[in-house]
Write a protein that holds these residues in place. Structure first.
Motif, short mmCIF file in Angstrom:
data_model
loop_
_atom_site.label_atom_id
_atom_site.label_comp_id
_atom_site.label_asym_id
_atom_site.label_seq_id
_atom_site.Cartn_x
_atom_site.Cartn_y
_atom_site.Cartn_z
N TRP A 104 0.82 -1.21 0.00
CA TRP A 104 0.00 0.00 0.00
C TRP A 104 0.86 1.26 0.00
CZ3 TRP A 104 0.63 3.51 3.84
CH2 TRP A 104 1.23 3.06 5.01
N ASP A 105 1.99 1.22 0.66
CA ASP A 105 2.82 2.41 0.71
C ASP A 105 3.52 2.67 -0.61
OD1 ASP A 105 4.29 0.10 1.15
OD2 ASP A 105 5.82 1.12 2.31
N ILE A 106 3.92 1.63 -1.29
CA ILE A 106 4.56 1.79 -2.59
C ILE A 106 3.57 2.37 -3.60
CG2 ILE A 106 5.74 0.59 -4.46
CD1 ILE A 106 6.53 -1.50 -2.35
N VAL A 107 2.36 1.84 -3.58
CA VAL A 107 1.32 2.32 -4.48
C VAL A 107 0.96 3.77 -4.14
CG1 VAL A 107 -1.09 2.01 -5.17
CG2 VAL A 107 0.40 0.03 -4.92
N GLY A 108 0.84 4.09 -2.86
CA GLY A 108 0.51 5.45 -2.46
C GLY A 108 1.58 6.45 -2.84
N LEU A 109 2.84 6.11 -2.58
CA LEU A 109 3.92 7.02 -2.95
C LEU A 109 4.07 7.13 -4.46
CD1 LEU A 109 6.69 6.25 -0.32
CD2 LEU A 109 5.29 8.29 -0.51
N GLY A 110 3.82 6.03 -5.17
CA GLY A 110 3.87 6.08 -6.63
C GLY A 110 2.79 6.97 -7.20
N CYS A 111 1.58 6.88 -6.66
CA CYS A 111 0.49 7.76 -7.11
C CYS A 111 0.78 9.22 -6.78
CB CYS A 111 -0.83 7.32 -6.49
SG CYS A 111 -1.45 5.76 -7.12
N PHE A 112 1.33 9.46 -5.59
CA PHE A 112 1.69 10.82 -5.18
C PHE A 112 2.75 11.40 -6.11
CE2 PHE A 112 4.46 13.42 -2.27
CZ PHE A 112 3.61 14.51 -2.20
N ALA A 113 3.76 10.61 -6.44
CA ALA A 113 4.82 11.07 -7.33
C ALA A 113 4.30 11.29 -8.74
CB ALA A 113 5.97 10.07 -7.33
N ALA A 114 3.47 10.37 -9.22
CA ALA A 114 2.91 10.52 -10.57
C ALA A 114 2.00 11.74 -10.66
CB ALA A 114 2.14 9.26 -10.95
#
Length: 123
Positions: A104-114
């Motif tokens: 969940w944290d990888i997906v969340g940070l990836g969405c935030f960065a994107a």
């Protein structure tokens, strides 16, 4: 001005919580990947904003601000991991480590960065 400080505070708190949990689970490869993701997205936002600076009044400011926000998130991630490392060093007994395998944290940070890169490109 208070809204800006609130955004920074929430960003640091969430990133530090992720860093603490990843360091507690001893998943340092994932922590490094998250840090690389945030730093890479900050670099992209900076490059996008820098490419727009010649265009007009305050052009490229969104890219620069989002780059700073991503750098602040990366700092919070490192600070959380360091706080957990210090806590582990000062604690007298070592407990069991629970795996932290949910992404969940990888997906969340990836969405935030994107989202940050997309917003600085749309400016």
């Amino acid at each position: 001005m208070i809204a800006a400080w609130l955004i920074v505070l929430v960003t640091v708190a969430l990133a530090a919580a992720i860093g603490i949990r990843r360091a507690a689970a001893r998943s340092f490869r994932v922590l490094g990947a998250e840090l690389a993701l945030l730093l890479g997205a900050a670099w992209l936002c900076y490059l996008i904003g820098d490419g727009k600076t010649g265009g007009g009044y305050l052009a490229g400011i969104i890219g620069a601000l989002l780059s700073l926000l991503l750098l602040i998130a990366a700092g919070g991630l490192v600070a959380g991991a360091l706080l957990r490392w210090i806590y582990d060093r000062l604690r007298p007994t070592a407990g069991m480590r629970a795996p932290f395998a949910r992404p969940w944290d990888i997906v969340g940070l990836g969405c935030f960065a994107a989202l940050a890169v997309i917003l600085s490109a749309l400016e």
